[in-house]
Scaffold this motif. Structure first.
Motif, PDB file in Angstrom:
ATOM      1  N   SER A  71      65.977  29.563   3.277  1.00  0.00           N
ATOM      2  CA  SER A  71      67.232  30.315   3.240  1.00  0.00           C
ATOM      3  C   SER A  71      67.374  31.115   1.952  1.00  0.00           C
ATOM      4  CB  SER A  71      68.430  29.382   3.417  1.00  0.00           C
ATOM      5  OG  SER A  71      68.664  28.624   2.248  1.00  0.00           O
ATOM      6  N   LEU A  72      66.682  30.700   0.902  1.00  0.00           N
ATOM      7  CA  LEU A  72      66.749  31.426  -0.361  1.00  0.00           C
ATOM      8  C   LEU A  72      65.927  32.713  -0.339  1.00  0.00           C
ATOM      9  CD1 LEU A  72      66.487  28.471  -2.884  1.00  0.00           C
ATOM     10  CD2 LEU A  72      68.521  29.827  -2.335  1.00  0.00           C
ATOM     11  N   ARG A  73      65.083  32.877   0.651  1.00  0.00           N
ATOM     12  CA  ARG A  73      64.216  34.044   0.704  1.00  0.00           C
ATOM     13  C   ARG A  73      64.528  34.949   1.888  1.00  0.00           C
ATOM     14  NH1 ARG A  73      60.258  33.751  -3.031  1.00  0.00           N
ATOM     15  NH2 ARG A  73      58.857  35.145  -1.930  1.00  0.00           N
ATOM     16  N   ALA A  74      65.679  34.721   2.517  1.00  0.00           N
ATOM     17  CA  ALA A  74      66.076  35.541   3.667  1.00  0.00           C
ATOM     18  C   ALA A  74      67.514  36.000   3.478  1.00  0.00           C
ATOM     19  CB  ALA A  74      65.951  34.728   4.950  1.00  0.00           C
ATOM     20  N   GLY A  75      67.798  37.199   3.904  1.00  0.00           N
ATOM     21  CA  GLY A  75      69.154  37.718   3.828  1.00  0.00           C
ATOM     22  C   GLY A  75      69.345  38.659   2.659  1.00  0.00           C
ATOM     23  N   GLU A  76      70.587  39.054   2.469  1.00  0.00           N
ATOM     24  CA  GLU A  76      70.947  39.991   1.411  1.00  0.00           C
ATOM     25  C   GLU A  76      70.913  39.303   0.046  1.00  0.00           C
ATOM     26  OE1 GLU A  76      71.488  43.305   1.860  1.00  0.00           O
ATOM     27  OE2 GLU A  76      70.879  42.920   3.933  1.00  0.00           O
ATOM     28  N   ALA A  77      70.768  40.100  -0.985  1.00  0.00           N
ATOM     29  CA  ALA A  77      70.608  39.583  -2.347  1.00  0.00           C
ATOM     30  C   ALA A  77      71.761  38.670  -2.769  1.00  0.00           C
ATOM     31  CB  ALA A  77      70.451  40.744  -3.328  1.00  0.00           C
ATOM     32  N   MET A  78      72.996  39.105  -2.557  1.00  0.00           N
ATOM     33  CA  MET A  78      74.151  38.295  -2.961  1.00  0.00           C
ATOM     34  C   MET A  78      74.144  36.955  -2.249  1.00  0.00           C
ATOM     35  SD  MET A  78      76.866  37.821  -4.782  1.00  0.00           S
ATOM     36  CE  MET A  78      77.492  39.374  -5.409  1.00  0.00           C
ATOM     37  N   ASP A  79      73.790  36.940  -0.982  1.00  0.00           N
ATOM     38  CA  ASP A  79      73.749  35.691  -0.224  1.00  0.00           C
ATOM     39  C   ASP A  79      72.671  34.756  -0.764  1.00  0.00           C
ATOM     40  OD1 ASP A  79      75.782  36.692   1.387  1.00  0.00           O
ATOM     41  OD2 ASP A  79      74.366  37.530   2.838  1.00  0.00           O
ATOM     42  N   ILE A  88      71.431  34.640  -3.864  1.00  0.00           N
ATOM     43  CA  ILE A  88      71.836  34.126  -5.176  1.00  0.00           C
ATOM     44  C   ILE A  88      72.977  33.128  -5.018  1.00  0.00           C
ATOM     45  CG2 ILE A  88      72.796  34.759  -7.426  1.00  0.00           C
ATOM     46  CD1 ILE A  88      69.840  35.588  -7.011  1.00  0.00           C
ATOM     47  N   ARG A  89      73.889  33.395  -4.105  1.00  0.00           N
ATOM     48  CA  ARG A  89      74.979  32.446  -3.848  1.00  0.00           C
ATOM     49  C   ARG A  89      74.402  31.099  -3.410  1.00  0.00           C
ATOM     50  NH1 ARG A  89      79.625  33.796   0.177  1.00  0.00           N
ATOM     51  NH2 ARG A  89      77.936  34.996   1.048  1.00  0.00           N
ATOM     52  N   ARG A  90      73.474  31.116  -2.453  1.00  0.00           N
ATOM     53  CA  ARG A  90      72.872  29.863  -1.984  1.00  0.00           C
ATOM     54  C   ARG A  90      72.143  29.151  -3.113  1.00  0.00           C
ATOM     55  NH1 ARG A  90      72.087  33.064   2.888  1.00  0.00           N
ATOM     56  NH2 ARG A  90      70.047  33.734   2.151  1.00  0.00           N
ATOM     57  N   LEU A  91      71.456  29.904  -3.976  1.00  0.00           N
ATOM     58  CA  LEU A  91      70.756  29.304  -5.109  1.00  0.00           C
ATOM     59  C   LEU A  91      71.735  28.575  -6.018  1.00  0.00           C
ATOM     60  CD1 LEU A  91      68.222  28.837  -6.839  1.00  0.00           C
ATOM     61  CD2 LEU A  91      68.668  31.060  -7.903  1.00  0.00           C
ATOM     62  N   PHE A  92      72.856  29.213  -6.370  1.00  0.00           N
ATOM     63  CA  PHE A  92      73.827  28.569  -7.248  1.00  0.00           C
ATOM     64  C   PHE A  92      74.489  27.371  -6.588  1.00  0.00           C
ATOM     65  CE2 PHE A  92      74.000  32.591  -9.863  1.00  0.00           C
ATOM     66  CZ  PHE A  92      73.439  31.991 -10.985  1.00  0.00           C
ATOM     67  N   VAL A  93      74.701  27.418  -5.292  1.00  0.00           N
ATOM     68  CA  VAL A  93      75.258  26.258  -4.587  1.00  0.00           C
ATOM     69  C   VAL A  93      74.273  25.087  -4.684  1.00  0.00           C
ATOM     70  CG1 VAL A  93      75.880  25.335  -2.306  1.00  0.00           C
ATOM     71  CG2 VAL A  93      76.763  27.559  -3.045  1.00  0.00           C
ATOM     72  N   ILE A  94      72.997  25.346  -4.483  1.00  0.00           N
ATOM     73  CA  ILE A  94      71.981  24.295  -4.591  1.00  0.00           C
ATOM     74  C   ILE A  94      71.912  23.766  -6.016  1.00  0.00           C
ATOM     75  CG2 ILE A  94      69.495  23.855  -4.517  1.00  0.00           C
ATOM     76  CD1 ILE A  94      69.427  25.866  -2.110  1.00  0.00           C
ATOM     77  N   ALA A 130      64.312  35.396  -9.611  1.00  0.00           N
ATOM     78  CA  ALA A 130      63.655  36.405  -8.774  1.00  0.00           C
ATOM     79  C   ALA A 130      62.509  35.780  -7.980  1.00  0.00           C
ATOM     80  CB  ALA A 130      63.151  37.558  -9.637  1.00  0.00           C
ATOM     81  N   ASP A 131      61.707  34.943  -8.642  1.00  0.00           N
ATOM     82  CA  ASP A 131      60.597  34.279  -7.955  1.00  0.00           C
ATOM     83  C   ASP A 131      61.100  33.350  -6.849  1.00  0.00           C
ATOM     84  OD1 ASP A 131      58.758  35.555  -9.594  1.00  0.00           O
ATOM     85  OD2 ASP A 131      58.459  33.815 -10.907  1.00  0.00           O
ATOM     86  N   ILE A 132      62.149  32.611  -7.127  1.00  0.00           N
ATOM     87  CA  ILE A 132      62.691  31.660  -6.152  1.00  0.00           C
ATOM     88  C   ILE A 132      63.242  32.384  -4.929  1.00  0.00           C
ATOM     89  CG2 ILE A 132      64.571  29.995  -5.744  1.00  0.00           C
ATOM     90  CD1 ILE A 132      64.208  29.197  -8.758  1.00  0.00           C
ATOM     91  N   THR A 133      63.931  33.502  -5.145  1.00  0.00           N
ATOM     92  CA  THR A 133      64.627  34.185  -4.058  1.00  0.00           C
ATOM     93  C   THR A 133      63.832  35.321  -3.424  1.00  0.00           C
ATOM     94  OG1 THR A 133      65.704  35.669  -5.632  1.00  0.00           O
ATOM     95  CG2 THR A 133      66.910  33.666  -5.006  1.00  0.00           C
ATOM     96  N   GLY A 134      62.700  35.683  -4.026  1.00  0.00           N
ATOM     97  CA  GLY A 134      61.906  36.782  -3.491  1.00  0.00           C
ATOM     98  C   GLY A 134      62.532  38.144  -3.759  1.00  0.00           C
ATOM     99  N   LEU A 135      63.371  38.218  -4.787  1.00  0.00           N
ATOM    100  CA  LEU A 135      64.012  39.472  -5.178  1.00  0.00           C
ATOM    101  C   LEU A 135      63.377  39.982  -6.470  1.00  0.00           C
ATOM    102  CD1 LEU A 135      67.691  38.253  -4.657  1.00  0.00           C
ATOM    103  CD2 LEU A 135      66.444  39.836  -3.164  1.00  0.00           C
ATOM    104  N   THR A 136      63.682  41.209  -6.842  1.00  0.00           N
ATOM    105  CA  THR A 136      63.209  41.719  -8.132  1.00  0.00           C
ATOM    106  C   THR A 136      64.157  41.225  -9.228  1.00  0.00           C
ATOM    107  OG1 THR A 136      64.535  43.743  -8.046  1.00  0.00           O
ATOM    108  CG2 THR A 136      62.322  43.828  -7.037  1.00  0.00           C
ATOM    109  N   GLN A 137      63.660  41.225 -10.462  1.00  0.00           N
ATOM    110  CA  GLN A 137      64.492  40.824 -11.590  1.00  0.00           C
ATOM    111  C   GLN A 137      65.701  41.744 -11.729  1.00  0.00           C
ATOM    112  OE1 GLN A 137      62.554  39.766 -15.347  1.00  0.00           O
ATOM    113  NE2 GLN A 137      60.608  39.688 -14.240  1.00  0.00           N
ATOM    114  N   GLU A 138      65.507  43.020 -11.446  1.00  0.00           N
ATOM    115  CA  GLU A 138      66.601  43.982 -11.549  1.00  0.00           C
ATOM    116  C   GLU A 138      67.713  43.665 -10.545  1.00  0.00           C
ATOM    117  OE1 GLU A 138      63.354  44.791 -11.224  1.00  0.00           O
ATOM    118  OE2 GLU A 138      62.936  45.634 -13.201  1.00  0.00           O
ATOM    119  N   THR A 139      67.327  43.308  -9.329  1.00  0.00           N
ATOM    120  CA  THR A 139      68.308  42.970  -8.308  1.00  0.00           C
ATOM    121  C   THR A 139      69.060  41.702  -8.689  1.00  0.00           C
ATOM    122  OG1 THR A 139      66.999  44.040  -6.582  1.00  0.00           O
ATOM    123  CG2 THR A 139      68.634  42.418  -5.852  1.00  0.00           C
TER     124      THR A 139
END
Length: 88
Positions: free
Chosen positions: A5-13, A15-21, A42-51
């Motif tokens: 779930s941390l690697r699927a969906g929109e960026a805000m979602d 990061i939100r799931r990451l902080f909840v965990i 970024a590595d955990i969520t599959g996003l760029t550092q900028e995002t």
């Protein structure tokens, strides 16, 4: 399942799931949380550092995340969980 779930969906979602965990099962209305560095998030969520940086900055502007030092902060869990889900 959480890792996927941390690697699927929109960026805000993601990061939100990451902080909840990270805040754990017993999170209060405001919970202290370890904040990984941007590269690790970024590595955990599959996003760029900028995002990740943009999303974290947005959470700070909204008053949902307050940093306390380099790697610690406080999350307002009720506000974090009430953020609208982003459409994919």
């Amino acid at each position: 399942m959480e890792a996927i779930s941390l690697r699927a969906g929109e960026a805000m979602d993601r990061i939100r799931r990451l902080f909840v965990i990270l805040s754990g099962e017993t999170a209060q209305e405001t919970s202290p949380v370890f904040i990984p560095c941007l590269k690790d998030m970024a590595d955990i969520t599959g996003l760029t550092q900028e995002t990740v940086s943009r999303v974290v900055s947005q959470l700070r502007r909204l008053g949902i995340l307050t940093r306390q030092g380099r790697s610690h902060g406080v999350i307002v869990m009720n506000a974090l969980k009430k953020l609208p889900l982003q459409a994919s």
